[in-house]
Design an enzyme around this catalytic site. Sequence first.
Site, mmCIF file in Angstrom:
data_model
loop_
_atom_site.group_PDB
_atom_site.id
_atom_site.type_symbol
_atom_site.label_atom_id
_atom_site.label_comp_id
_atom_site.label_asym_id
_atom_site.label_seq_id
_atom_site.Cartn_x
_atom_site.Cartn_y
_atom_site.Cartn_z
ATOM 1 N N CYS A 8 37.249 57.446 24.930
ATOM 2 C CA CYS A 8 36.593 58.697 25.331
ATOM 3 C C CYS A 8 35.915 58.626 26.689
ATOM 4 O O CYS A 8 35.427 59.638 27.193
ATOM 5 C CB CYS A 8 35.570 59.108 24.273
ATOM 6 S SG CYS A 8 34.150 57.966 24.152
ATOM 7 N N CYS A 14 32.512 51.366 21.677
ATOM 8 C CA CYS A 14 31.948 52.632 22.134
ATOM 9 C C CYS A 14 30.647 52.919 21.387
ATOM 10 O O CYS A 14 30.547 52.743 20.172
ATOM 11 C CB CYS A 14 32.943 53.764 21.898
ATOM 12 S SG CYS A 14 32.368 55.361 22.536
ATOM 13 N N CYS A 41 31.545 38.134 39.629
ATOM 14 C CA CYS A 41 31.648 37.278 40.809
ATOM 15 C C CYS A 41 32.995 36.586 40.934
ATOM 16 O O CYS A 41 33.530 36.456 42.041
ATOM 17 C CB CYS A 41 30.520 36.263 40.827
ATOM 18 S SG CYS A 41 30.489 35.122 39.416
ATOM 19 N N HIS A 101 28.146 30.822 38.957
ATOM 20 C CA HIS A 101 28.432 31.779 40.027
ATOM 21 C C HIS A 101 29.631 31.272 40.822
ATOM 22 O O HIS A 101 29.937 30.073 40.808
ATOM 23 C CB HIS A 101 27.223 31.966 40.942
ATOM 24 C CG HIS A 101 27.347 33.145 41.859
ATOM 25 N ND1 HIS A 101 27.782 34.382 41.429
ATOM 26 C CD2 HIS A 101 27.122 33.282 43.198
ATOM 27 C CE1 HIS A 101 27.782 35.228 42.447
ATOM 28 N NE2 HIS A 101 27.401 34.580 43.531
ATOM 29 N N ASP A 147 29.585 35.663 50.289
ATOM 30 C CA ASP A 147 29.490 36.132 48.906
ATOM 31 C C ASP A 147 29.782 37.622 48.873
ATOM 32 O O ASP A 147 28.919 38.453 49.142
ATOM 33 C CB ASP A 147 28.092 35.850 48.351
ATOM 34 C CG ASP A 147 28.038 35.940 46.836
ATOM 35 O OD1 ASP A 147 28.789 36.768 46.278
ATOM 36 O OD2 ASP A 147 27.254 35.202 46.215
#
Length: 250
Positions: A14, A43, A71, A98, A115
């Site tokens: 939806c 949902c 990332c 990261h 980055d």
Amino acid sequence: DFFTWVNTIPCEGCGKETQGVGTTAPLDDERRYNANTVELYECKDPLCGAWSRFPRYNEPGKLLETRRGRCGEWANCFALIARAFGFEVRLIRDWTDHVWVEIWSEHLDRWVSADACEGPGAFDTPHMYESGWGKKLNYIVAVGLEHVVDVTRRYTKDFAGKVAPNRRLAPESHINEAIGVCHRVQEVHALNIGWTDNQGILKTRERLIIEQLSFLDVSSAELQPAEQSGRISGSAEWRRLRGEDGSQEQ
């Protein structure tokens, strides 16, 4: 606008808001694009209740199609684009969760951090993670087309005091040996498939020696403004829970 950060995905049924409910194994079609895991979202609308899948693709070409992620996806796609423009690029894996890239600068004659998910200000700002975000760093490894190297010392101003106590996965000699094995495998692979030649290997080895020597002087570098601010990618609550919003005591 080209690439979208994912906090949660919209419902595939939806289009409304969802909430994470865990992960599952990828389907065969998702594995084709190097998805190692798939996040599941439900949902929030009780009248819908549909479940949606978010494959964490690692195939850069696929990411040009989906154009969303966190990332890892940002770094992979950015690396692909940078290489398409002729830049030498290597992926940087931070063991405190990261990923970003480094780009070889012909002008500066060295690798510089970039980055993508932190915007244009996050270029050549290596101390951003420790001094700005408040990360407790341990291992940061660079993976290039023909080399693998520990670059942790570039990203800290106090390796002995702040980082060394966190490096407890294995004795340093074992870590160095493991990275050395990965490096040699990467060299052979690059030679076998034609990414480089013997002259290129010698050039890379010389660069790596010079790079390691440059780490001896990182503590004297002054912090840039961008290196003193918290993380901007991700929701405020997510950044706070990870301790990367810059509010933590250093």
